[in-house]
Design a protein around this motif. Structure first.
Motif, short mmCIF file in Angstrom:
data_model
loop_
_atom_site.label_atom_id
_atom_site.label_comp_id
_atom_site.label_asym_id
_atom_site.label_seq_id
_atom_site.Cartn_x
_atom_site.Cartn_y
_atom_site.Cartn_z
N SER A 99 0.81 -1.22 0.00
CA SER A 99 0.00 0.00 0.00
C SER A 99 0.84 1.27 0.00
O SER A 99 0.42 2.31 -0.51
N ASN A 100 2.05 1.19 0.57
CA ASN A 100 2.92 2.36 0.64
C ASN A 100 4.06 2.32 -0.38
O ASN A 100 4.97 3.15 -0.32
N SER A 101 3.99 1.36 -1.29
CA SER A 101 5.06 1.22 -2.29
C SER A 101 4.85 2.20 -3.44
O SER A 101 3.72 2.52 -3.82
N ASP A 102 5.98 2.69 -4.00
CA ASP A 102 5.90 3.58 -5.16
C ASP A 102 6.29 2.85 -6.45
O ASP A 102 6.63 3.47 -7.44
N CYS A 103 6.22 1.52 -6.40
CA CYS A 103 6.59 0.72 -7.57
C CYS A 103 5.57 0.85 -8.71
O CYS A 103 5.90 0.65 -9.87
N PHE A 104 4.33 1.15 -8.33
CA PHE A 104 3.26 1.21 -9.32
C PHE A 104 2.78 2.65 -9.47
O PHE A 104 2.40 3.29 -8.48
N ALA A 105 2.77 3.13 -10.70
CA ALA A 105 2.44 4.53 -10.95
C ALA A 105 1.03 4.89 -10.47
O ALA A 105 0.80 5.98 -9.95
N PHE A 106 0.09 3.97 -10.64
CA PHE A 106 -1.30 4.25 -10.26
C PHE A 106 -1.78 3.33 -9.15
O PHE A 106 -2.97 3.09 -9.00
N GLY A 107 -0.86 2.78 -8.36
CA GLY A 107 -1.26 1.91 -7.27
C GLY A 107 -1.37 0.45 -7.70
O GLY A 107 -1.04 0.08 -8.83
N THR A 108 -1.86 -0.38 -6.78
CA THR A 108 -1.89 -1.82 -6.99
C THR A 108 -3.26 -2.34 -7.45
O THR A 108 -3.49 -3.55 -7.47
N GLY A 109 -4.16 -1.45 -7.82
CA GLY A 109 -5.53 -1.85 -8.14
C GLY A 109 -5.66 -2.85 -9.27
O GLY A 109 -6.58 -3.67 -9.28
N LYS A 110 -4.74 -2.81 -10.24
CA LYS A 110 -4.88 -3.68 -11.41
C LYS A 110 -4.31 -5.08 -11.19
O LYS A 110 -4.43 -5.94 -12.06
N ILE A 111 -3.71 -5.33 -10.02
CA ILE A 111 -3.19 -6.67 -9.75
C ILE A 111 -4.32 -7.69 -9.71
O ILE A 111 -4.25 -8.75 -10.33
N SER A 112 -5.39 -7.36 -9.00
CA SER A 112 -6.53 -8.27 -8.93
C SER A 112 -7.23 -8.38 -10.28
O SER A 112 -7.76 -9.44 -10.62
N ILE A 113 -7.20 -7.30 -11.06
CA ILE A 113 -7.82 -7.34 -12.39
C ILE A 113 -7.07 -8.31 -13.30
O ILE A 113 -7.68 -9.11 -14.02
N VAL A 133 -7.73 2.78 -13.12
CA VAL A 133 -6.47 2.39 -12.51
C VAL A 133 -6.73 1.30 -11.47
O VAL A 133 -5.81 0.65 -10.97
N ALA A 134 -7.98 1.11 -11.12
CA ALA A 134 -8.48 0.02 -10.30
C ALA A 134 -9.92 -0.20 -10.74
O ALA A 134 -10.40 0.45 -11.68
N GLU A 135 -10.64 -1.11 -10.07
CA GLU A 135 -11.98 -1.43 -10.54
C GLU A 135 -12.91 -0.22 -10.53
O GLU A 135 -13.70 -0.03 -11.44
N THR A 147 -12.72 -7.56 -17.08
CA THR A 147 -11.31 -7.35 -16.75
C THR A 147 -10.49 -6.97 -17.97
O THR A 147 -9.57 -6.17 -17.89
N GLY A 148 -10.83 -7.57 -19.13
CA GLY A 148 -10.12 -7.23 -20.35
C GLY A 148 -10.30 -5.77 -20.72
O GLY A 148 -9.35 -5.10 -21.15
N GLY A 149 -11.51 -5.26 -20.55
CA GLY A 149 -11.76 -3.85 -20.84
C GLY A 149 -10.95 -2.93 -19.95
O GLY A 149 -10.43 -1.90 -20.40
N ILE A 150 -10.81 -3.30 -18.67
CA ILE A 150 -10.02 -2.47 -17.75
C ILE A 150 -8.54 -2.54 -18.10
O ILE A 150 -7.85 -1.52 -18.13
N LEU A 151 -8.04 -3.74 -18.38
CA LEU A 151 -6.62 -3.90 -18.70
C LEU A 151 -6.25 -3.17 -19.99
O LEU A 151 -5.14 -2.64 -20.12
N LEU A 152 -7.17 -3.14 -20.95
CA LEU A 152 -6.92 -2.46 -22.23
C LEU A 152 -7.30 -0.98 -22.17
O LEU A 152 -7.26 -0.28 -23.18
N GLU A 153 -7.70 -0.52 -20.98
CA GLU A 153 -8.03 0.89 -20.74
C GLU A 153 -9.15 1.37 -21.65
O GLU A 153 -9.09 2.46 -22.23
N LYS A 154 -10.18 0.54 -21.74
CA LYS A 154 -11.36 0.92 -22.50
C LYS A 154 -12.05 2.10 -21.83
O LYS A 154 -12.24 2.11 -20.62
#
Length: 283
Positions: free
Chosen positions: A64-78, A243-245, A207-214
């Motif tokens: 939650s406090n990591s700066d590894c992901f530009a928009f956070g970790t929301g897309k990991i579950s996606i 950037v998350a669901e 999930t495909g729509g979110i990953l492809l940034e529809k």
């Protein structure tokens, strides 16, 4: 309910459902009951869904406090959901193929043994519903508007679907035993496969729509209305994506006259979604 509590409940349900799934699949092959196999494999799809929910909670908590992901970790579950949905689709096709084979080449079914196990599965599913909690517990209040914890609620709904599938399996076994309608057992296997395939398709699509940034065209129109409502400002480029669901990033390029970035951001407060990231360029 806090995420850590959801995490613990989900783990307990995973272990309980996994144990029941294994018992149903083993006895399904022993008793030659496709209804029991369908119920077992359907529970397996939900074990996968629960696992995605659980590991999403774990990763988000630890990073939650990591700066590894530009928009956070929301897309990991996606991403996990998209991958699992492909395996779910394969499982559905395999189940339907075997069910059709059994429909045309039926085997003798040990109805009594199959009935006992599927009833046990139904009881376990009802117990899991109680463990996960009631609908009012899905809500979180940390955002500007109340929102449902979609991952947790989807896990709950998967268990509810298992309850319905178990009931169908019981009906098929009863009719097969007492009314000589054994074909219903294989038919329930086909129905179970269709249910799994439908869920897999819906998950791939979402999930495909979110990953492809529809982009959501209705949301784009609403933003355009708020920005260009003064009759002077003109949007030259608008990009909005998940950037998350339920969180969005917004990038705007606006041709403006005597209007500041802060003013445009204030207008966006009327857009009833969570804008996690906003970037506005004035030209």
């Amino acid at each position: 309910m806090q995420n850590i509590e959801m995490e613990k409940r989900t783990l307990f349900v995973i272990l309980l459902t996994l144990l029941t799934m294994c018992v149903e699949i083993v006895f399904g092959y022993i008793t030659k009951s496709m209804a029991l196999l369908a119920d077992g494999w359907h529970m397996g799809t939900h074990v996968l869904a629960f696992s995605l929910t659980y590991f999403s909670f774990v990763i988000i908590r630890k990073m939650s406090n990591s700066d590894c992901f530009a928009f956070g970790t929301g897309k990991i579950s996606i991403l996990s959901g998209y991958t699992s949905s492909l395996f779910l689709g394969l499982t559905a096709f395999m189940l339907m193929f075997e069910s059709v084979s059994r429909l045309f080449n039926p085997d003798k079914i040990n109805f009594d043994e199959a009935m006992i196990v599927v009833i046990v599965g139904l009881v376990v599913n009802i117990l899991c519903l109680k463990i996960m909690g009631d609908n009012h517990e899905f809500h979180s209040h940390h955002k500007k508007h109340d929102s449902e914890n979609v991952n947790y609620k989807s896990a709950y709904l998967h268990i509810l679907a298992d309850v319905l599938t178990s009931v169908l399996a019981i009906v098929a076994l009863v009719f097969g035993k007492f009314f000589n309608m054994a074909f219903l057992d294989a038919l329930m296997g086909i129905v179970g496969g269709v249910i799994i395939l439908k869920w897999a398709y819906e998950l791939v699509k979402k999930t495909g729509g979110i990953l492809l940034e529809k982009q959501d065209e209705n949301l784009k129109s609403l933003i355009k209305e708020q920005i260009e409502g003064d009759g002077v400002s003109k949007i030259e480029d608008l990009r909005i994506f998940n950037v998350a669901e339920n969180d969005y990033a917004l990038i705007l390029k606006i041709k403006a006259e005597n209007c500041s970035v802060e003013n445009y951001k204030a207008r966006l407060k009327n857009v009833d979604v969570d804008l996690h990231f906003i970037r506005i360029e004035l030209v």
